[in-house]
Design an enzyme around this catalytic site. Structure first.
Site, PDB file in Angstrom:
ATOM      1  N   ASN A 177      -4.233 -37.408 -33.479  1.00  0.00           N
ATOM      2  CA  ASN A 177      -3.659 -36.560 -34.525  1.00  0.00           C
ATOM      3  C   ASN A 177      -4.830 -35.971 -35.296  1.00  0.00           C
ATOM      4  O   ASN A 177      -5.441 -36.651 -36.109  1.00  0.00           O
ATOM      5  CB  ASN A 177      -2.750 -37.387 -35.442  1.00  0.00           C
ATOM      6  CG  ASN A 177      -2.191 -36.554 -36.588  1.00  0.00           C
ATOM      7  OD1 ASN A 177      -2.382 -35.342 -36.635  1.00  0.00           O
ATOM      8  ND2 ASN A 177      -1.516 -37.200 -37.523  1.00  0.00           N
ATOM      9  N   LYS A 236      -4.797 -33.754 -37.483  1.00  0.00           N
ATOM     10  CA  LYS A 236      -4.432 -33.353 -38.855  1.00  0.00           C
ATOM     11  C   LYS A 236      -5.001 -31.951 -39.118  1.00  0.00           C
ATOM     12  O   LYS A 236      -5.063 -31.140 -38.204  1.00  0.00           O
ATOM     13  CB  LYS A 236      -4.899 -34.412 -39.863  1.00  0.00           C
ATOM     14  CG  LYS A 236      -4.405 -35.809 -39.456  1.00  0.00           C
ATOM     15  CD  LYS A 236      -4.661 -36.877 -40.464  1.00  0.00           C
ATOM     16  CE  LYS A 236      -4.142 -38.218 -39.928  1.00  0.00           C
ATOM     17  NZ  LYS A 236      -4.304 -39.318 -40.874  1.00  0.00           N
ATOM     18  N   HIS A 281       5.330 -38.096 -40.271  1.00  0.00           N
ATOM     19  CA  HIS A 281       4.041 -38.682 -40.647  1.00  0.00           C
ATOM     20  C   HIS A 281       4.016 -38.952 -42.157  1.00  0.00           C
ATOM     21  O   HIS A 281       4.556 -38.174 -42.946  1.00  0.00           O
ATOM     22  CB  HIS A 281       2.892 -37.745 -40.257  1.00  0.00           C
ATOM     23  CG  HIS A 281       1.573 -38.439 -40.317  1.00  0.00           C
ATOM     24  ND1 HIS A 281       0.899 -38.622 -41.504  1.00  0.00           N
ATOM     25  CD2 HIS A 281       0.818 -39.028 -39.362  1.00  0.00           C
ATOM     26  CE1 HIS A 281      -0.221 -39.290 -41.266  1.00  0.00           C
ATOM     27  NE2 HIS A 281      -0.296 -39.547 -39.962  1.00  0.00           N
ATOM     28  N   GLU A 322       1.834 -38.550 -44.280  1.00  0.00           N
ATOM     29  CA  GLU A 322       1.251 -37.478 -45.091  1.00  0.00           C
ATOM     30  C   GLU A 322       2.281 -36.392 -45.372  1.00  0.00           C
ATOM     31  O   GLU A 322       2.270 -35.775 -46.440  1.00  0.00           O
ATOM     32  CB  GLU A 322       0.005 -36.924 -44.387  1.00  0.00           C
ATOM     33  CG  GLU A 322      -1.161 -37.900 -44.524  1.00  0.00           C
ATOM     34  CD  GLU A 322      -2.142 -37.889 -43.360  1.00  0.00           C
ATOM     35  OE1 GLU A 322      -2.168 -36.899 -42.599  1.00  0.00           O
ATOM     36  OE2 GLU A 322      -2.887 -38.880 -43.218  1.00  0.00           O
ATOM     37  N   GLU A 339       2.843 -46.776 -38.295  1.00  0.00           N
ATOM     38  CA  GLU A 339       1.605 -46.459 -39.011  1.00  0.00           C
ATOM     39  C   GLU A 339       1.692 -46.983 -40.442  1.00  0.00           C
ATOM     40  O   GLU A 339       2.180 -46.282 -41.333  1.00  0.00           O
ATOM     41  CB  GLU A 339       1.394 -44.936 -39.063  1.00  0.00           C
ATOM     42  CG  GLU A 339       1.234 -44.290 -37.709  1.00  0.00           C
ATOM     43  CD  GLU A 339       0.403 -43.018 -37.802  1.00  0.00           C
ATOM     44  OE1 GLU A 339      -0.552 -42.910 -37.036  1.00  0.00           O
ATOM     45  OE2 GLU A 339       0.696 -42.147 -38.652  1.00  0.00           O
ATOM     46  N   GLY A 351      -6.590 -43.918 -42.510  1.00  0.00           N
ATOM     47  CA  GLY A 351      -7.776 -43.291 -43.097  1.00  0.00           C
ATOM     48  C   GLY A 351      -8.549 -44.206 -44.027  1.00  0.00           C
ATOM     49  O   GLY A 351      -9.439 -43.765 -44.744  1.00  0.00           O
ATOM     50  N   SER A 356      -6.372 -46.354 -38.627  1.00  0.00           N
ATOM     51  CA  SER A 356      -7.756 -46.802 -38.431  1.00  0.00           C
ATOM     52  C   SER A 356      -7.997 -47.432 -37.071  1.00  0.00           C
ATOM     53  O   SER A 356      -8.732 -48.413 -36.949  1.00  0.00           O
ATOM     54  CB  SER A 356      -8.179 -47.757 -39.555  1.00  0.00           C
ATOM     55  OG  SER A 356      -8.122 -47.101 -40.810  1.00  0.00           O
TER      56      SER A 356
HETATM   57  P1  13P Z   1      -6.635 -42.708 -39.020  1.00  0.00           P
HETATM   58  O1  13P Z   1      -6.805 -43.118 -37.575  1.00  0.00           O
HETATM   59  O2  13P Z   1      -7.662 -41.741 -39.476  1.00  0.00           O
HETATM   60  O3  13P Z   1      -6.493 -43.907 -39.911  1.00  0.00           O
HETATM   61  O4  13P Z   1      -5.244 -41.914 -39.102  1.00  0.00           O
HETATM   62  C1  13P Z   1      -4.125 -42.469 -38.533  1.00  0.00           C
HETATM   63  C2  13P Z   1      -3.043 -41.465 -38.527  1.00  0.00           C
HETATM   64  O5  13P Z   1      -2.541 -41.084 -39.559  1.00  0.00           O
HETATM   65  C3  13P Z   1      -2.586 -40.927 -37.231  1.00  0.00           C
HETATM   66  O6  13P Z   1      -1.436 -40.190 -37.363  1.00  0.00           O
END
Ligand code: 13P
Length: 250
Positions: A9, A11, A95, A97, A167, A173, A213
């Site tokens: 992803n 982003k 997601h 976010e 997740e 992150g 992560s």
């Molecule tokens: P990270 O791997 O950067 O923690 O992000 C995970 C994520 O949100 C994947 O959709």
């Protein structure tokens, strides 16, 4: 089909040129991949990356969002049919976010999932609890409710198209990953939940990814858990070497 897959992803990272180079480098490093590999790229790159993947079996492209309506006066939005027609195979929905910054809830996400499947896309449905919920020990109740609201109304034919991504928000992150036990526990819970509603054949075949992560040095242990079928990878998917190493860990 095997349950396993690794999805990146990206982003809101990479320009089209950078994205092209990243995909090129991953293809170079991995060749024909040992499992399904999906690139979740910014909308503006979907068609170019899809084209770049022609003649590369095992790879697919994912959108990071879409609108729930099929068409109409929704300035700035993209429909499921547009994505499918552009060669997109998957769409990341729900997601954390988007829940946080775009106010999406599981009712809306449910409508997007239904629209995505109707257009022939495979939704990658993201769920996961925030830190305070985990600290209170309520993660199964909360994630269970998310899944019930988003997926509970689907038919057996529809749920077969869905990939679930667990997740935990506190692991995204942050560099803090869920332990392999924490991940396995939740994945087992989710698979049992799917089994209770849709039966064991569907539960045994649904793909449940872990996200938060995931890095080359923790991927193997996470993926070794019996109910962790792969990863949804954020930061580490932006580096070809790391992403390739994570895919190889599966
Ligand atoms: P990270 O791997 O950067 O923690 O992000 C995970 C994520 O949100 C994947 O959709």
């Amino acid at each position: 089909m095997s349950r396993t897959m690794v999805a990146g992803n990206w982003k809101m990272n990479t320009t089209p040129r950078q994205g092209h180079a990243l995909v090129r480098d991953v293809l170079e490093k991995l060749g024909t991949p040992p499992t399904r590999v999906v690139f979740g790229v910014p909308e503006i790159q979907l068609m170019a990356v899809h084209e770049q993947l022609t003649d590369h079996p095992g790879y697919a492209v994912a959108a990071q969002n879409m609108h729930q309506e099929p068409r109409g006066a929704y300035t700035g939005e993209v429909s499921a049919e547009m994505l499918a027609d552009a060669g997109v195979a998957y769409v990341i929905l729900g997601h954390s976010e988007r829940r946080e910054y775009a106010g999406e809830d599981d009712d809306l996400i449910n409508r997007k999932i239904v629209a995505a499947i109707a257009a022939g896309l495979k939704p990658i449905y993201c769920c996961g609890e925030k830190l305070a919920i985990r600290e209170a020990g309520n993660q199964e109740v909360v994630v269970g409710k998310q899944v019930e609201q988003a997926l509970g109304s689907l038919s057996p034919e529809q749920i077969r198209e869905v990939v679930i991504a667990y997740e935990p928000v506190w692991a995204i992150g942050t560099g803090v990953t869920a332990s392999s036990e924490q991940a396995q526990q939740m994945h087992d819970y989710l698979r049992r939940m799917i089994g209770n509603q849709f039966g064991s054949e569907i539960a045994d075949n649904i793909t449940i990814l872990y996200g938060g992560s995931v890095k080359p040095d923790n991927a193997a242990e996470l993926f070794a858990q019996p109910d962790v079928d792969g990863g949804l990878v954020g930061g580490a998917s932006l580096d070809a070497q790391s992403f390739a190493a994570i895919v190889r860990a599966l």
